[in-house]
Design a protein around this motif. Structure first.
Motif, PDB file in Angstrom:
ATOM      1  N   GLY A 172       0.821  -1.215   0.000  1.00 34.31           N
ATOM      2  CA  GLY A 172       0.000   0.000   0.000  1.00 34.31           C
ATOM      3  C   GLY A 172       0.854   1.264   0.000  1.00 34.31           C
ATOM      4  N   ASN A 229       2.063   4.618  -1.086  1.00 39.15           N
ATOM      5  CA  ASN A 229       1.863   5.873  -1.808  1.00 39.15           C
ATOM      6  C   ASN A 229       2.562   6.933  -0.967  1.00 39.15           C
ATOM      7  OD1 ASN A 229      -1.024   4.280  -2.149  1.00 39.15           O
ATOM      8  ND2 ASN A 229      -0.266   5.169  -4.051  1.00 39.15           N
ATOM      9  N   GLY A 249       3.946   2.970   9.404  1.00 36.51           N
ATOM     10  CA  GLY A 249       4.281   3.052   7.977  1.00 36.51           C
ATOM     11  C   GLY A 249       5.002   4.326   7.605  1.00 36.51           C
ATOM     12  N   ALA A 298       8.939  10.902   4.949  1.00 38.54           N
ATOM     13  CA  ALA A 298       8.474  12.248   4.605  1.00 38.54           C
ATOM     14  C   ALA A 298       7.899  12.951   5.838  1.00 38.54           C
ATOM     15  CB  ALA A 298       7.419  12.175   3.493  1.00 38.54           C
ATOM     16  N   MET A 299       7.022  12.256   6.561  1.00 39.08           N
ATOM     17  CA  MET A 299       6.454  12.828   7.786  1.00 39.08           C
ATOM     18  C   MET A 299       7.437  12.740   8.941  1.00 39.08           C
ATOM     19  SD  MET A 299       2.515  11.425   7.645  1.00 39.08           S
ATOM     20  CE  MET A 299       2.276  11.607   9.411  1.00 39.08           C
ATOM     21  N   VAL A 340       6.786   1.996  13.095  1.00 39.78           N
ATOM     22  CA  VAL A 340       6.522   0.581  12.824  1.00 39.78           C
ATOM     23  C   VAL A 340       6.429   0.420  11.310  1.00 39.78           C
ATOM     24  CG1 VAL A 340       4.981  -1.377  13.241  1.00 39.78           C
ATOM     25  CG2 VAL A 340       5.127   0.456  14.944  1.00 39.78           C
ATOM     26  N   LEU A 351       6.742  -2.334   7.874  1.00 38.96           N
ATOM     27  CA  LEU A 351       6.717  -3.732   7.430  1.00 38.96           C
ATOM     28  C   LEU A 351       7.775  -4.046   6.376  1.00 38.96           C
ATOM     29  CD1 LEU A 351       5.176  -6.457   7.508  1.00 38.96           C
ATOM     30  CD2 LEU A 351       3.610  -5.529   5.810  1.00 38.96           C
ATOM     31  N   ASP A 352       8.037  -3.087   5.495  1.00 41.34           N
ATOM     32  CA  ASP A 352       8.949  -3.318   4.363  1.00 41.34           C
ATOM     33  C   ASP A 352      10.405  -3.288   4.856  1.00 41.34           C
ATOM     34  OD1 ASP A 352      10.615  -2.985   2.110  1.00 41.34           O
ATOM     35  OD2 ASP A 352       9.032  -1.966   0.978  1.00 41.34           O
ATOM     36  N   GLY A 396       8.210  -4.763  11.381  1.00 40.94           N
ATOM     37  CA  GLY A 396       7.134  -5.752  11.450  1.00 40.94           C
ATOM     38  C   GLY A 396       5.786  -5.192  11.062  1.00 40.94           C
ATOM     39  N   ASN A 424       0.410   7.948   7.664  1.00 44.82           N
ATOM     40  CA  ASN A 424      -0.237   7.910   6.362  1.00 44.82           C
ATOM     41  C   ASN A 424      -0.402   6.422   6.095  1.00 44.82           C
ATOM     42  OD1 ASN A 424      -0.872   7.924   3.643  1.00 44.82           O
ATOM     43  ND2 ASN A 424       1.159   8.577   2.995  1.00 44.82           N
TER      44      ASN A 424
HETATM   45  N1  SAH Z   1       4.364   7.635   5.610  1.00 49.03           N
HETATM   46  C1  SAH Z   1       4.945   7.525   4.281  1.00 49.03           C
HETATM   47  C2  SAH Z   1       4.562   6.223   3.565  1.00 49.03           C
HETATM   48  C3  SAH Z   1       3.093   5.955   3.378  1.00 49.03           C
HETATM   49  S1  SAH Z   1       2.786   4.530   2.380  1.00 49.03           S
HETATM   50  C4  SAH Z   1       4.576   8.735   3.459  1.00 49.03           C
HETATM   51  O1  SAH Z   1       3.612   9.403   3.841  1.00 49.03           O
HETATM   52  O2  SAH Z   1       5.203   9.006   2.449  1.00 49.03           O
HETATM   53  C5  SAH Z   1       2.363   3.328   3.607  1.00 49.03           C
HETATM   54  C6  SAH Z   1       3.551   2.788   4.393  1.00 49.03           C
HETATM   55  O3  SAH Z   1       3.088   1.738   5.262  1.00 49.03           O
HETATM   56  C7  SAH Z   1       4.656   2.152   3.550  1.00 49.03           C
HETATM   57  O4  SAH Z   1       5.889   2.544   4.066  1.00 49.03           O
HETATM   58  C8  SAH Z   1       4.446   0.636   3.746  1.00 49.03           C
HETATM   59  O5  SAH Z   1       5.618  -0.132   3.568  1.00 49.03           O
HETATM   60  C9  SAH Z   1       3.956   0.601   5.180  1.00 49.03           C
HETATM   61  N2  SAH Z   1       3.160  -0.592   5.525  1.00 49.03           N
HETATM   62  C10 SAH Z   1       2.324  -1.306   4.746  1.00 49.03           C
HETATM   63  N3  SAH Z   1       1.723  -2.292   5.432  1.00 49.03           N
HETATM   64  C11 SAH Z   1       2.190  -2.202   6.706  1.00 49.03           C
HETATM   65  C12 SAH Z   1       1.950  -2.943   7.906  1.00 49.03           C
HETATM   66  N4  SAH Z   1       1.108  -3.981   7.919  1.00 49.03           N
HETATM   67  N5  SAH Z   1       2.606  -2.588   9.034  1.00 49.03           N
HETATM   68  C13 SAH Z   1       3.475  -1.512   9.027  1.00 49.03           C
HETATM   69  N6  SAH Z   1       3.722  -0.787   7.945  1.00 49.03           N
HETATM   70  C14 SAH Z   1       3.106  -1.112   6.782  1.00 49.03           C
END
Ligand code: SAH
Length: 259
Positions: free
Chosen positions: A10, A12, A39, A44-45, A59, A61-62, A83, A106
């Protein structure tokens, strides 16, 4: 090296500086607060939040992104929990006596509902939550009874949180752009939570909304008699989306009373 966005996570990434600054203003981070971002992605944030905070938790996942974050920030500034946020124990983050956790993110839109439900288990430890979500999901979260968007998500989250949609964010603010409009929501655990058993309320609300075009009497047939509906202050001929939070709580308390 440039990170290639992974759809299955997911991803973006927010790139619009104005939107980012509006989000940070809405959150209003203050030195000494304990904050966790779900995530963080390419930070960025995170980078902007760390201008105001000495330290924060994330936290992610990637694993590729985890490695980048660990390289970019020393441990004194950023604690990276590698995780799945859906399984993360938010109670494991240390918070000073008498203080609570601030949660931001986000969010990955493909897991937003289960993540909101997972976080609801930690509501007692949380000061507030600020999330970017699909606009349509935020509309459901804040929907009033009698509207089309009013649903299981509205009832279950409104039971636990006071919520407000703060502003809408267009797809152009992201790279890659999502297919839908997004919105920022503020969630503050309510101080006036009506006493109810969470699992029972969930069971009642799920049953009620399972066939939203039927009248409530038929939706909950086998669970409640018409007499019990009336007892809970509900017109048995009403549709499930016309029934308010207090009435659903009253129903849950008929089957499992809570003081
Ligand atoms: N905060 C960033 C990225 C948003 S995209 C920005 O605003 O630019 C969503 C983020 O959530 C990605 O980094 C993705 O790898 C992470 N993500 C997706 N599934 C997740 C999960 N189950 N647990 C933790 N992070 C997750």
């Amino acid at each position: 090296m440039k990170h290639v966005a992974r759809k299955r996570f997911g991803q973006n990434f927010l790139t619009d500086a104005h939107v980012l600054s509006d989000i940070i203003d809405a959150i209003g981070p203050r030195r000494g607060e304990t904050m966790v971002e779900i995530g963080p992605g390419l930070a960025a944030m995170t980078a902007l939040l760390l201008k105001e905070l000495d330290h924060m938790h994330v936290v992610e996942l990637d694993r590729d992104l985890v490695a980048r974050l660990e390289k970019a920030y020393p441990r004194e500034r950023l604690t990276v929990h590698s995780g799945d946020a859906l399984k993360f124990d938010f109670g494991s983050i240390p918070v000073p006596e008498g203080k609570k956790l601030r949660v931001v993110g986000n969010l990955p839109y493909n897991i937003s509902s289960p993540l909101l439900f997972h976080l609801a288990d930690f509501a007692h430890l949380v000061e507030d939550q600020h999330f970017m979500l699909q606009k349509e999901v935020v509309e459901r979260m804040v929907a009033e009874p009698g509207t089309k968007a009013y649903s299981r998500l509205s009832v279950m989250l409104q039971w636990r949180y006071d919520m407000a949609m703060l502003f809408v964010v267009p797809p152009t603010a992201f790279d890659p752009p999502p297919q839908v409009d997004s919105a920022i929501v503020r969630m503050v655990p309510t101080r006036h939570q009506l006493p109810a058993d969470a699992a029972m309320l969930e069971a009642v609300v799920t049953k009620a909304f399972s066939q939203r075009r039927k009248v409530i009497r038929n939706c909950v047939a086998g669970m409640f008699t018409e007499q019990q509906l009336v007892e809970a202050g509900i017109d048995p001929g009403a549709r499930p989306e016309a029934v308010g939070l207090a009435q659903y709580v009253a129903l849950a308390n008929i089957l499992k009373p809570v003081q």
